[in-house]
Design a protein around this motif. Structure first.
Motif, PDB file in Angstrom:
ATOM      1  N   ARG A  34       0.884  -1.149   0.201  1.00  0.00           N
ATOM      2  CA  ARG A  34      -0.034   0.052  -0.266  1.00  0.00           C
ATOM      3  C   ARG A  34       0.945   1.307  -0.071  1.00  0.00           C
ATOM      4  N   ILE A  35       1.877   1.220   0.954  1.00  0.00           N
ATOM      5  CA  ILE A  35       2.872   2.375   0.965  1.00  0.00           C
ATOM      6  C   ILE A  35       3.506   2.524  -0.502  1.00  0.00           C
ATOM      7  N   VAL A  36       4.014   1.549  -0.998  1.00  0.00           N
ATOM      8  CA  VAL A  36       4.585   1.682  -2.553  1.00  0.00           C
ATOM      9  C   VAL A  36       3.664   2.259  -3.414  1.00  0.00           C
ATOM     10  N   ALA A  37       2.757   1.700  -3.402  1.00  0.00           N
ATOM     11  CA  ALA A  37       1.448   2.212  -4.395  1.00  0.00           C
ATOM     12  C   ALA A  37       1.455   3.581  -4.478  1.00  0.00           C
ATOM     13  N   LYS A  41       2.180   6.821  -6.806  1.00  0.00           N
ATOM     14  CA  LYS A  41       1.068   7.688  -7.418  1.00  0.00           C
ATOM     15  C   LYS A  41       1.243   9.205  -6.933  1.00  0.00           C
ATOM     16  N   GLY A  42       2.238   9.274  -6.156  1.00  0.00           N
ATOM     17  CA  GLY A  42       2.466  10.495  -5.568  1.00  0.00           C
ATOM     18  C   GLY A  42       1.671  10.973  -4.432  1.00  0.00           C
ATOM     19  N   GLU A  43       0.927  10.066  -3.956  1.00  0.00           N
ATOM     20  CA  GLU A  43      -0.196  10.509  -2.893  1.00  0.00           C
ATOM     21  C   GLU A  43       0.720  10.401  -1.351  1.00  0.00           C
ATOM     22  N   TYR A  44       1.502  11.653  -1.091  1.00  0.00           N
ATOM     23  CA  TYR A  44       2.082  11.903  -0.001  1.00  0.00           C
ATOM     24  C   TYR A  44       1.326  12.553   0.869  1.00  0.00           C
ATOM     25  N   ASP A  45       0.333  11.621   1.650  1.00  0.00           N
ATOM     26  CA  ASP A  45      -0.689  12.203   2.446  1.00  0.00           C
ATOM     27  C   ASP A  45      -0.665  11.766   3.873  1.00  0.00           C
ATOM     28  N   ASP A  46      -1.742  12.096   4.880  1.00  0.00           N
ATOM     29  CA  ASP A  46      -1.609  11.669   6.073  1.00  0.00           C
ATOM     30  C   ASP A  46      -1.691  10.025   6.059  1.00  0.00           C
ATOM     31  N   GLU A  47      -2.480   9.528   5.302  1.00  0.00           N
ATOM     32  CA  GLU A  47      -2.552   7.755   5.437  1.00  0.00           C
ATOM     33  C   GLU A  47      -1.006   7.426   5.107  1.00  0.00           C
ATOM     34  N   LEU A  48      -0.290   7.967   4.217  1.00  0.00           N
ATOM     35  CA  LEU A  48       1.000   7.530   4.019  1.00  0.00           C
ATOM     36  C   LEU A  48       1.791   7.693   5.385  1.00  0.00           C
ATOM     37  N   LEU A  49       1.807   8.726   5.888  1.00  0.00           N
ATOM     38  CA  LEU A  49       2.519   8.924   7.250  1.00  0.00           C
ATOM     39  C   LEU A  49       2.077   7.778   8.279  1.00  0.00           C
ATOM     40  N   SER A  50       0.791   7.573   8.415  1.00  0.00           N
ATOM     41  CA  SER A  50       0.106   6.577   9.292  1.00  0.00           C
ATOM     42  C   SER A  50       0.612   5.135   8.994  1.00  0.00           C
ATOM     43  N   LEU A  51       0.703   4.879   7.718  1.00  0.00           N
ATOM     44  CA  LEU A  51       1.219   3.540   7.178  1.00  0.00           C
ATOM     45  C   LEU A  51       2.468   3.361   7.722  1.00  0.00           C
ATOM     46  N   THR A  52       3.403   4.420   7.390  1.00  0.00           N
ATOM     47  CA  THR A  52       4.803   4.103   7.698  1.00  0.00           C
ATOM     48  C   THR A  52       5.290   4.212   9.059  1.00  0.00           C
ATOM     49  N   GLN A  53       4.441   5.021   9.709  1.00  0.00           N
ATOM     50  CA  GLN A  53       4.676   4.929  11.233  1.00  0.00           C
ATOM     51  C   GLN A  53       4.376   3.849  11.834  1.00  0.00           C
ATOM     52  N   ALA A  54       3.485   3.152  11.462  1.00  0.00           N
ATOM     53  CA  ALA A  54       2.994   1.822  12.013  1.00  0.00           C
ATOM     54  C   ALA A  54       4.215   0.688  11.921  1.00  0.00           C
ATOM     55  N   LEU A 105       6.467  18.293  12.765  1.00  0.00           N
ATOM     56  CA  LEU A 105       7.932  18.069  13.192  1.00  0.00           C
ATOM     57  C   LEU A 105       8.084  17.449  14.648  1.00  0.00           C
ATOM     58  N   SER A 106       7.271  18.065  15.519  1.00  0.00           N
ATOM     59  CA  SER A 106       7.276  17.441  17.007  1.00  0.00           C
ATOM     60  C   SER A 106       6.835  16.143  16.942  1.00  0.00           C
ATOM     61  N   GLY A 107       5.843  15.640  16.162  1.00  0.00           N
ATOM     62  CA  GLY A 107       5.322  14.312  16.272  1.00  0.00           C
ATOM     63  C   GLY A 107       6.418  13.539  15.622  1.00  0.00           C
ATOM     64  N   GLU A 108       7.248  13.972  14.641  1.00  0.00           N
ATOM     65  CA  GLU A 108       8.265  13.140  14.206  1.00  0.00           C
ATOM     66  C   GLU A 108       9.400  12.961  15.060  1.00  0.00           C
ATOM     67  N   LEU A 109       9.750  13.984  15.889  1.00  0.00           N
ATOM     68  CA  LEU A 109      10.655  13.987  16.777  1.00  0.00           C
ATOM     69  C   LEU A 109      10.392  12.535  17.876  1.00  0.00           C
ATOM     70  N   PHE A 110       9.125  12.812  18.094  1.00  0.00           N
ATOM     71  CA  PHE A 110       8.408  11.714  19.206  1.00  0.00           C
ATOM     72  C   PHE A 110       8.550  10.341  18.597  1.00  0.00           C
ATOM     73  N   LEU A 111       8.192  10.153  17.226  1.00  0.00           N
ATOM     74  CA  LEU A 111       8.378   8.781  16.595  1.00  0.00           C
ATOM     75  C   LEU A 111       9.936   8.595  16.555  1.00  0.00           C
ATOM     76  N   SER A 112      10.733   9.268  16.315  1.00  0.00           N
ATOM     77  CA  SER A 112      12.092   8.838  16.398  1.00  0.00           C
ATOM     78  C   SER A 112      12.629   8.400  17.622  1.00  0.00           C
ATOM     79  N   TYR A 113      12.242   9.339  18.737  1.00  0.00           N
ATOM     80  CA  TYR A 113      12.340   8.915  20.104  1.00  0.00           C
ATOM     81  C   TYR A 113      11.931   7.469  20.647  1.00  0.00           C
ATOM     82  N   GLU A 114      10.880   7.229  20.034  1.00  0.00           N
ATOM     83  CA  GLU A 114      10.152   5.988  20.474  1.00  0.00           C
ATOM     84  C   GLU A 114      11.091   4.753  19.786  1.00  0.00           C
TER      85      GLU A 114
END
Length: 580
Positions: A34-37, A41-54, A105-114
């Motif tokens: 799903r991420i690769v697809a 398609k160039g769909e760099y949206d919130d869903e893509l962020l959620s999928l990669t985070q998981a 950006l703060s959320g990304e810092l939190f993700l990298s911290y985890e």
């Protein structure tokens, strides 16, 4: 885990685990696809962020997904920048857009911290963290430094964290003095923190260096204080290598000895320049290339140069070079700092940088011994008495003697190296024997120094001196025509760099074969008596590269039995299989 009893797994449990693993694999594959697809398609949206985070929360080392997240965030940054520059945007819209980006950006810092919490050595997570900090409007660098210190407290050798801290320290505009204090703090907490000692050495280099050359300048006051610091570590735990390694680095900084420091730290100087009838030989303190050596000679010709090296048959960079010509070159013998360039002709006699050769072979002990060096020698001696099986104090005492008392303490140096190789640290015996061999060579050169530099003789004799290699003789490549290394422990000679030698004796060495040696192509006389060479095949590759050879002594070798076979291969050479 260690010391935990393993409980047998039933077939039922194995099947359940396999089923669970299959389920997780399918979930991962579905999310990955799903991420690769979406990326394609160039769909760099919130869903893509959620999928990669998981996925990254479970495996932080999938750097491709971090790349996708950076692309997504970059697009948000660009969009915010356009909105800020737009005249049609209201102040409220600009404020909300900026706040939304900062939250991302703060959320990304939190993700990298985890991710770092679960995997402290995840390069991808640390990289992402630094990348985000560099894009925040007001990153909390003080908090980030505390995080680094906490992570290093958990694992002081986490080089990912050390690298990240360097980035943060640079962003925070911390001074090198502040970083030195930080290393102090870590070292005082744990003397075994090798990374902190290394970090300290970098800070010292950045603080104490020549503005013009960049070379480190360490004075006696600094050396004394640094040695006092490591002295405390010695007595806390004399077996720990961290402080000893740092002490060796301190000795290397201002050393003029090639064996104590990397070649890259040595200044480039012309050691000798000599004419030999059909070539001009130049010997440098460091390996140089043709473009560089052309600055020393009165020719721009690049086609007649030939280099010799112990590590390569066709080097492009070397300490020893020959210019093939019946006419001698003129060479520059003035220093770069001199206002007037001095040219020296080599027709009558060679140019010899005597003072540099004196340093290379420890001809004189010209370096004064400071008080703190005497204290270091005494500390090492005390520790040797307390812990006779500990290699570090004996090794360090030997290194200090090599630096400050190579002539006066020659016998002790040799005894120490033998003891280290044979008794205390046999795993590194070859290293100690290599240093020992060089010291034996230096001793022999010292005894013959004036004669070698004279014009009446071109002979170097180093007999029965326990040489295991000929490292170091290359500095005499332009001065030696006859070399005698009888009765040593040499096992090969193809690394020899003496291109003007015509007479060579290597008798009574444990040599079993002779490999081609480019620097011996002009050899006329060779003595291999008492070696272990037993077949013609073991020597012919060498002899085929020596067309000028006219005499060979091979008495008391198994090769004597193959005299007729050897004669057939070398019809123009006078063979001497028996003593006259």
């Amino acid at each position: 885990m260690h010391f935990v009893k393993k409980v047998p797994t039933t077939e039922e449990e194995k099947a359940a685990r396999a089923k669970e693993q299959l389920k997780r694999s399918q979930q991962f594959i579905h999310a990955r696809d799903r991420i690769v697809a979406k990326r394609d398609k160039g769909e760099y949206d919130d869903e893509l962020l959620s999928l990669t985070q998981a996925i990254l929360e479970k495996n932080a080392d999938i750097y491709t997904f971090w790349n996708i997240r950076r692309t997504t965030i970059e697009m948000r940054i660009d969009a915010n920048q356009k909105l800020q520059e737009s005249s049609q945007s209201t102040e409220e819209e600009k404020k909300m857009s900026t706040q939304k980006l900062e939250n991302l950006l703060s959320g990304e810092l939190f993700l990298s911290y985890e991710c770092i919490k679960s995997n402290p050595k995840s390069y991808s997570a640390w990289y992402q963290r630094a990348w985000i900090l560099e894009r925040q409007a007001a990153p909390d660098l003080a908090k980030e430094l505390v995080l680094c210190e906490k992570a290093l407290g958990m694992d002081c050798r986490n080089f990912h964290c050390w690298d990240h801290r360097r980035i943060v320290a640079r962003m925070a505009k911390r001074t090198e003095e502040q970083e030195l204090e930080f290393s102090d703090k870590l070292i005082n907490h744990n003397f075994s923190n090798y990374s902190a000692w290394h970090y300290r050495s970098i800070a010292l280099k950045n603080i104490h260096h020549d503005e013009n050359t960049g070379a480190m300048r360490i004075d006696h006051t600094l050396l004394s204080s640094e040695l006092q610091k490591v002295k405390n570590a010695f007595y806390m735990d004399a077996e720990d290598q961290s402080a000893w390694t740092y002490t060796r680095w301190l000795l290397e900084v201002g050393s003029g000895k090639e064996f104590l420091r990397p070649e890259s730290a040595a200044p480039i100087e012309l050691i000798t320049a000599s004419f030999h009838g059909n070539n001009t030989t130049l010997v440098f303190s460091r390996a140089v290339t043709i473009p560089f050596l052309l600055t020393f000679v009165d020719t721009e010709d690049t086609t007649r140069w030939r280099a010799f090296s112990s590590t390569s048959p066709n080097p492009t960079s070397s300490r020893v070079w020959q210019y093939l010509s019946d006419s001698p070159l003129k060479v520059v013998t003035s220093k770069p700092s001199d206002e007037i360039t001095t040219w020296t002709e080599l027709t009558d006699q060679p140019y010899i940088n005597k003072s540099r050769l004196e340093t290379i072979y420890d001809v004189y002990e010209t370096k004064p011994q400071p008080e703190y060096i005497g204290e270091l020698l005494e500390d090492c001696q005390n520790l040797i008495k307390e812990e006779p099986d500990n290699k570090w104090p004996l090794y360090m005492r030997t290194l200090v003697l090599l630096e400050y008392q190579p002539v006066k303490s020659h016998e002790e140096i040799i005894a120490n190296l033998k003891h280290l190789a044979d008794c205390i640290d046999p795993k590194r015996a070859e290293m100690y024997r290599a240093i020992l061999s060089r010291q034996k060579l230096n001793f022999s050169v010292r005894e013959q120094f004036d004669r070698i530099l004279g014009t009446e003789h071109d002979q170097l004799v180093v007999r029965y001196s326990e040489l295991t290699s000929l490292e170091g003789v290359e500095y005499l490549a332009g001065l030696v025509g006859t070399a005698d290394f009888q009765g040593n422990q040499l096992k090969e000679i193809h690394r020899m760099v003496l291109p003007n030698v015509h007479n060579l004796t290597i008798s009574e060495n444990p040599i079993e074969s002779l490999q081609p040696c480019p620097s011996l192509s002009h050899l006329k006389f060779l003595a291999i008596a008492g070696t272990q060479i037993s077949s013609v095949a073991a020597v012919m590759p060498f002899f085929q590269t020596i067309p000028s050879l006219d005499r060979l002594i091979f008495c008391e070798t198994p090769l004597v039995e193959k005299t007729e076979e050897l004669r057939a291969q070398l019809p123009g050479v006078r063979l001497i299989p028996h003593w006259l």
